[in-house]
Design a protein around this motif. Structure first.
Motif, mmCIF file in Angstrom:
data_model
loop_
_atom_site.group_PDB
_atom_site.id
_atom_site.type_symbol
_atom_site.label_atom_id
_atom_site.label_comp_id
_atom_site.label_asym_id
_atom_site.label_seq_id
_atom_site.Cartn_x
_atom_site.Cartn_y
_atom_site.Cartn_z
ATOM 1 N N THR B 173 1.831 11.591 11.632
ATOM 2 C CA THR B 173 1.931 11.265 13.051
ATOM 3 C C THR B 173 0.685 11.721 13.788
ATOM 4 O OG1 THR B 173 3.274 13.269 13.194
ATOM 5 C CG2 THR B 173 4.416 11.184 13.420
ATOM 6 N N GLU B 177 -1.782 9.293 15.923
ATOM 7 C CA GLU B 177 -2.080 9.550 17.328
ATOM 8 C C GLU B 177 -3.561 9.652 17.590
ATOM 9 O OE1 GLU B 177 -0.217 13.010 18.746
ATOM 10 O OE2 GLU B 177 1.709 12.104 18.240
ATOM 11 N N ARG B 196 6.014 13.762 29.165
ATOM 12 C CA ARG B 196 6.774 13.359 27.994
ATOM 13 C C ARG B 196 6.428 11.931 27.649
ATOM 14 N NH1 ARG B 196 12.698 15.237 29.981
ATOM 15 N NH2 ARG B 196 13.345 13.653 28.510
ATOM 16 N N SER B 197 6.475 11.633 26.354
ATOM 17 C CA SER B 197 6.280 10.241 25.964
ATOM 18 C C SER B 197 7.473 9.833 25.114
ATOM 19 C CB SER B 197 4.981 10.081 25.193
ATOM 20 O OG SER B 197 4.965 10.981 24.121
ATOM 21 N N HIS B 198 7.940 8.653 25.403
ATOM 22 C CA HIS B 198 9.129 8.187 24.699
ATOM 23 C C HIS B 198 8.794 7.859 23.239
ATOM 24 C CE1 HIS B 198 13.044 6.515 24.167
ATOM 25 N NE2 HIS B 198 12.534 5.368 23.756
ATOM 26 N N ILE B 199 9.753 8.074 22.380
ATOM 27 C CA ILE B 199 9.522 7.762 20.965
ATOM 28 C C ILE B 199 10.204 6.456 20.613
ATOM 29 C CG2 ILE B 199 10.045 8.461 18.634
ATOM 30 C CD1 ILE B 199 9.543 11.116 19.187
ATOM 31 N N GLU B 203 11.166 7.636 15.254
ATOM 32 C CA GLU B 203 10.275 8.442 14.438
ATOM 33 C C GLU B 203 10.297 9.904 14.862
ATOM 34 O OE1 GLU B 203 9.099 6.249 11.338
ATOM 35 O OE2 GLU B 203 9.087 8.369 11.785
ATOM 36 N N HIS B 204 11.466 10.510 14.697
ATOM 37 C CA HIS B 204 11.564 11.924 15.000
ATOM 38 C C HIS B 204 12.132 12.625 13.779
ATOM 39 C CE1 HIS B 204 15.922 11.378 15.604
ATOM 40 N NE2 HIS B 204 15.570 10.222 16.116
ATOM 41 N N PRO B 205 11.958 13.922 13.686
ATOM 42 C CA PRO B 205 12.278 14.614 12.435
ATOM 43 C C PRO B 205 13.725 14.486 11.990
ATOM 44 C CG PRO B 205 10.966 16.028 13.825
ATOM 45 C CD PRO B 205 11.272 14.823 14.629
ATOM 46 N N SER B 207 15.593 11.933 12.300
ATOM 47 C CA SER B 207 15.990 10.543 12.180
ATOM 48 C C SER B 207 16.690 10.288 10.859
ATOM 49 C CB SER B 207 14.740 9.664 12.286
ATOM 50 O OG SER B 207 15.031 8.367 11.876
#
Lengths: 191, 448
Positions: B173, B177, B196-199, B203-205, B207
């Motif tokens: 990631t 980025e 904050r940025s939306h995902i 793609e988050h741990p 998931s």
């Protein structure tokens, strides 16, 4: 790549019966290396449940916790970061950034995690970060009933931490991401 | 599966007539034991001046010692070791060595010729085993001029694989980025809310999505742990692979990397216990290449040769194919057939009278290419033959296994289920050249 789960203010069983099902389905053992908990679990069963997710569990005492032996504040080092933990009801005004910043300086940490307000916030302050993971069960707080369940997962990778914010809004899990790089010049060491 | 390397000595009387029969005229009697007497002059050798007998009955110390000398001075120590052994390289070995060197120094190597020479065994002292194996496995093309190009290409490809596949999701990631937008610059404000940025795409741990790199990572973790455990258990008696030295650790890391990359590139077969045993001899030989540049690139070279070697035996590792025509059971049946053709009495005694199901011993012989049955140095010799025989490794392997059975036939015929099984699962130390000679004869028999 170290995954650290930050959550708290569950108030089980007094104000909420359990974590939301969608959260529970995501929280499986084996993925997370550390858990830091802001307090107000409140009972031993919640403690045991968190222990099954990850054996390395750190808890600070909230005012309603039945276990009286949790510490008021705690500091630990994970990778390149120093983390501080406190429930937050001791810091007044509740949730005030400047007051929390005083606590952060006192504990001398890069990332301060507190709770009590049941609202997720993430502030940057003087090279450090102050995070409030909110309430993982959506329990009402001393201030408001309007609480969305939320918790935080931090991915600590060298000098960089990626904070994943999990919120349950209208029955759906929404995940946001916050990036933070630690600047090494933040320490007041001799040049 | 990971038994000790201790072999019991075979009492003299049991094997004496078999070993020490002098070269004689082609057999005319029907006594089976004599049929397999060693007769060097009928063996297919390309050197016309070899009249020498195979090595003497008393196994030279080399086949009893568990390992060729350890430390990082490979070529020298192997030839030293050879000298300490029963005799310095016999004239026959010398001639083979010079033939090999001659063949290898040509501009375009005749691989068929090379196979013929190599199938009799590659002398340890020559330091050419690494190159010969690479040629036999098709890693190096026969045309010498193409070698630098080929090697550079393959090695960079392996490096590319490693970079891509061995990254954890954090790094992935971060890379994505850094290629895209840069993150919040901290210099702008020292205080205030962090943005904050939306995902997207989960793609988050935590998931649980199938396509999530995090989910795949955690699933792979299991396999990686298995590989790690097996690598640490590979050849615990050898300094090269085991122990606390930096050298051993770096070798273990190399083995681990190769197996992980292989598992990720082959989702159909992933990693199966035992692949580490097939990998170990390859890596050992390549790492001990006298040429420093080659030894440094051993990991990459081993990866491709491992893939090539495994391609012929993949089906043995796939559980779903166990009962199919290409699976391990069918191969074991073929071994059984082979034994029946060549030595029906023994076959009958083993399978019918004493009910020793070949699966009890042959499974390990076949899937691990005999690496567990003999000490390391001997298994390298066997692999010389396996890799170079023109019939292909699998056919040759079956012949060698059949020969192994025939060589201990006396003891097998005299034994019951327990003793036979014990014998076959702890195969006694053997004269390898003799074993390979017998295996070779089995081929001649078939066409004759």
């Amino acid at each position: 790549m170290v995954l650290v789960l930050a959550l708290g203010d569950l108030h089980i069983p007094h104000r909420a019966p359990d974590l939301p099902a969608k959260f529970k389905s995501m929280l499986v053992p084996g993925k997370i290396q550390h858990i830091i908990c802001t307090g107000n679990l409140c009972i031993k069963e919640v403690h045991d449940y968190l222990k099954t997710l990850c054996p390395d569990l750190h808890i600070a005492r909230g005012e309603y916790d039945e276990e009286t032996r949790y510490p008021e504040t705690k500091t630990l080092t994970i990778g390149q970061f120093k983390l501080g933990l406190c429930h937050g009801h001791q810091v007044i005004p509740w949730g005030d950034l400047d007051s929390l910043a005083m606590l952060q300086r006192q504990l001398d940490v890069d990332i301060l995690v507190t709770g009590h307000t049941h609202q997720f916030t993430a502030y940057k302050h003087e090279g450090g970060v102050v995070i409030n993971p909110g309430s993982a069960s959506g329990a009402y707080s001393s201030i408001t009933y309007d609480v969305n369940p939320s918790f935080v997962l931090m991915d600590i990778d060298g000098l960089r931490v990626v904070v994943y914010v999990y919120e349950l809004i209208d029955g759906e899990v929404k995940v946001d991401k916050i990036d933070f790089k630690k600047t090494t010049a933040a320490t007041h060491s001799a040049h | 599966m990971y038994n000790q390397m201790v072999k019991k000595r075979v009492p003299e009387w049991l094997n004496s007539s078999l070993w020490s029969s002098p070269p004689s005229a082609p057999p005319i009697d029907d006594d089976r034991t004599q049929r397999y007497t060693s007769k060097p002059s009928t063996a297919t050798t390309t050197s016309s001046d070899s009249v020498v007998e195979p090595p003497l009955p008393v196994p030279p110390p080399s086949s009893v010692r568990a390992e060729p000398p350890p430390e990082p001075q490979p070529a020298d120590s192997i030839s030293d070791h050879e000298d300490k052994a029963a005799a310095s390289p016999s004239p026959e070995e010398f001639s083979r060595q010079s033939q090999l060197l001659a063949e290898l120094s040509k501009k375009t190597i005749n691989v068929r010729e090379l196979r013929k020479i190599a199938s009799q065994g590659i002398p340890d002292g020559a330091g050419v085993r690494s190159t010969v194996w690479k040629l036999l496995l098709g890693y190096l093309p026969p045309d010498r001029a193409l070698w630098p190009l080929e090697l550079a290409k393959k090695r960079s490809q392996y490096k590319h694989f490693k970079d891509e596949l061995l990254m954890n999701p954090s790094e992935i990631t971060r890379k994505l980025e850094d290629n895209g937008t840069s993150c919040d610059s901290e210099e702008s404000k020292s205080k205030g809310l962090l943005s904050r940025s939306h995902i997207a795409h989960g793609e988050h741990p935590l998931s649980l999505g199938k396509s999530s790199i995090w989910n795949q990572f955690f699933q792979d973790t299991e396999i990686i742990e298995q590989i790690d455990r097996d690598v640490k258990r590979t050849h615990p008696d050898m300094h090269f692979f085991s122990g606390d030295s930096q050298f051993a650790k770096s070798n273990q890391d190399a083995l681990k990397n190769i197996l992980v990359v292989f598992a990720k590139l082959n989702p159909g077969i992933r990693y199966v216990q035992g692949m580490n045993e097939l990998l170990a001899p390859l890596y050992y030989v390549f790492k001990n290449d006298p040429d420093e540049e080659y030894a440094a690139a051993a990991e990459a070279d081993t990866f491709f040769c491992f893939v090539e070697l495994l391609s012929g035996f993949r089906d043995h590792f796939c559980q779903q194919l166990d009962n199919s025509v290409v699976g391990i059971r069918s191969t074991i049946t073929r071994l059984s057939q082979l034994l029946k053709e060549h030595d029906e009495e023994l076959w009958r005694h083993l399978e019918i009278t004493t009910k020793v199901n070949p699966q009890f011993y042959a499974f390990r012989w076949i899937t691990l290419l005999l690496t567990q049955e003999f000490n390391f140095a001997d298994s390298l010799h066997i692999w010389d033959t396996l890799l170079s025989d023109s019939e292909g490794p699998q056919e040759t392997l079956l012949r060698v296994c059949c020969a192994m059975l025939i060589l201990v036939r006396r003891r097998l015929l005299a034994g019951d289920f327990t003793s036979n099984l014990k014998l076959l699962q702890h195969y006694p130390p053997t004269n390898i050249s003799h074993l390979l000679y017998v295996a070779n004869k089995l081929r001649v028999q078939l066409s004759g």
